[in-house]
Design an enzyme around this catalytic site. Structure first.
Site, short mmCIF file in Angstrom:
data_model
loop_
_atom_site.label_atom_id
_atom_site.label_comp_id
_atom_site.label_asym_id
_atom_site.label_seq_id
_atom_site.Cartn_x
_atom_site.Cartn_y
_atom_site.Cartn_z
N ASN A 27 0.63 -1.24 0.29
CA ASN A 27 -0.12 0.15 0.10
C ASN A 27 0.95 1.00 -0.20
OD1 ASN A 27 -2.17 1.75 0.35
ND2 ASN A 27 -2.31 1.66 2.78
N LYS A 29 -0.03 4.21 -0.22
CA LYS A 29 -0.46 5.37 0.75
C LYS A 29 -0.02 6.52 -0.48
CE LYS A 29 0.19 3.53 4.37
NZ LYS A 29 0.37 3.55 6.40
N HIS A 112 -9.64 0.81 5.54
CA HIS A 112 -7.77 0.78 6.08
C HIS A 112 -8.01 2.09 7.34
CE1 HIS A 112 -3.53 1.63 6.77
NE2 HIS A 112 -3.21 1.66 6.00
N GLU A 114 -6.57 4.57 8.29
CA GLU A 114 -6.24 6.13 7.84
C GLU A 114 -7.28 6.64 7.52
OE1 GLU A 114 -2.50 5.31 5.85
OE2 GLU A 114 -1.88 5.42 8.13
N GLU A 186 -4.64 -5.61 10.81
CA GLU A 186 -4.03 -4.26 10.86
C GLU A 186 -4.37 -3.38 12.19
OE1 GLU A 186 -1.50 -3.24 7.17
OE2 GLU A 186 -3.58 -1.60 7.67
N GLY A 192 2.77 1.60 10.59
CA GLY A 192 3.82 3.04 11.01
C GLY A 192 4.58 3.02 11.88
N SER A 229 3.83 -2.94 10.21
CA SER A 229 5.63 -3.08 10.13
C SER A 229 5.61 -4.16 9.70
CB SER A 229 5.64 -2.35 11.48
OG SER A 229 5.53 -0.84 11.78
C1 PEP Z 1 -0.48 0.09 6.39
O1 PEP Z 1 -0.65 1.33 6.33
O2 PEP Z 1 -1.41 -0.46 5.57
C2 PEP Z 1 0.69 -0.80 6.99
C3 PEP Z 1 0.83 -2.03 7.19
O3 PEP Z 1 1.85 -0.04 7.03
P1 PEP Z 1 3.18 0.11 7.08
O4 PEP Z 1 3.12 -1.32 7.11
O5 PEP Z 1 4.27 1.30 7.21
O6 PEP Z 1 2.81 -0.75 8.85
#
Ligand code: PEP
Length: 266
Positions: A27, A29, A112, A114, A186, A192, A229
Site C-alpha cells: 500500500n 498511500k 484502512h 487511516e 492491521e 507505521g 510494520s
Molecule cells: C499500512 O498502512 O497498511 C501498513 C501496514 O503500514 P506499515 O507497513 O508501514 O506499518
C-alpha cells in the site's frame, strides 16, 4: 513422481500448509510516482505462481502502472486504496468501483485505519464499499484492527467482531463467497510504528477472524493477511503462522529492496 526435497520451496510449503494462496499487498498511500511504478513493474519477482503480489499505488498512477506491467510482462497485480460508496453521479473527487476495475485494479483496500480515522469511514460504509467492489469484480481487502487503548482494555476481539459484523451481513444477505474477499488484520498500534504484532498476537486474532467468518459461504477459502510494520526481519515468522495468509505492507513497500526482502523465499 520424485521431487527432490531441495526443490520444495518455502513458498510451496506455505501453499500446502495453508491451502490458500499467499497474498502480499503493498500500500503506497500518498506516495509514489511514475519512476517508482517503472521500478516495480520492471523488477523480476521471484515467482508469479506460488503467491500473489499486489501493488496499490495512488489512483492517478493505476493506469500507467497497468501499462508498465503489460510492457514488462510483470506478475504484479494492481489494487486501489479506497473506493466510493456511490456508483456514479455528483460526488466530486470520488472514484467508483467500476472506474477502479477499468483502470486495471483487481483488488481494492477498504476500511484502512487511516480512512477510518481521518475520513469518517464507519463499519457500515466499509460494508457498502465491499459490495460495490464485488459488484465490479474487484476483490476487496477489508482492513480491521484495534487501537492500543482497545487492546489494553482487552477489547480487541470485540472491536474486530463489530468491524466484521456488517461485512458478514452483506456477504450472507447477497450470498457472496469468501473466496472473493481478503481480510487485512492491521492493529492500529502496529501500523507505521516499527512495533509489529508478534506472530502469536497476530495468529490469535487471525484465528478469531476465521472462526467468526465460518458461517459465510466458502469460509475456508478466506485469505486473512496481516499488516503493521512488516519487514524482511519479521515476515517469515508471521507468514509461518497457520492463519496468516499474507501481508499488507506500507512503508517497506515503498522501496524495491525492502519489498523484495520480505517476500516468501522461493
Ligand atoms: C499500512 O498502512 O497498511 C501498513 C501496514 O503500514 P506499515 O507497513 O508501514 O506499518
Amino acid at each position: 513422481m520424485y521431487v527432490p526435497v531441495a526443490l520444495v520451496t518455502i513458498a510451496t510449503r506455505f501453499w500446502v500448509m495453508h491451502m490458500r494462496k499467499c497474498l502480499i499487498a503493498g500500500n503506497w498511500k500518498l506516495n509514489g510516482d511514475h519512476a517508482l511504478c517503472d521500478q516495480f513493474a520492471s523488477t523480476v519477482f521471484p515467482t508469479d505462481s506460488s503467491f500473489d503480489i499486489v501493488i496499490c499505488p495512488p489512483a492517478t498512477l493505476l493506469q500507467s502502472m497497468q501499462q508498465l506491467i503489460k510492457k514488462h510482462s510483470s506478475c504484479l497485480r494492481l489494487g486501489g486504496q479506497d473506493v466510493s460508496v456511490e456508483s456514479q453521479g455528483a460526488f466530486t473527487g470520488e472514484i467508483s468501483a467500476k472506474m477502479l476495475h477499468e483502470a486495471g485494479a483487481q483488488y481494492g483496500i477498504i476500511g484502512h485505519s487511516e480512512r477510518r480515522a481521518y475520513f469518517a469511514e464507519t463499519n457500515e460504509k466499509v460494508a457498502i464499499k465491499m459490495a460495490q467492489l464485488l459488484a465490479a469484480n474487484v476483490s476487496p481487502i477489508v482492513c480491521v484492527g484495534e487501537s492500543r487503548a482497545a487492546r489494553d482494555q482487552q477489547q480487541t476481539l470485540a472491536v474486530i467482531e463489530a468491524q466484521l459484523s456488517p461485512i458478514k451481513a452483506v456477504l450472507q444477505q447477497q450470498a457472496l463467497s469468501c473466496s472473493q474477499i481478503v481480510i487485512g488484520y492491521e492493529p492500529l498500534w502496529a501500523v507505521g510504528s516499527d512495533q509489529p504484532a508478534s506472530p502469536e498476537q497476530a495468529q490469535q486474532v487471525h484465528q478469531f477472524i476465521r472462526e467468526s467468518m465460518a458461517d459465510v459461504p466458502d469460509a475456508e477459502a478466506l485469505r486473512i493477511i496481516y499488516g503493521g510494520s512488516v519487514t524482511a526481519d519479521n515476515s517469515a515468522a508471521l507468514l509461518a503462522m497457520p492463519d496468516i495468509d499474507g501481508a499488507l505492507v506500507g512503508g517497506a513497500a515503498l522501496n524495491i529492496d525492502s519489498f523484495l526482502g520480505l517476500l516468501p523465499v522461493v
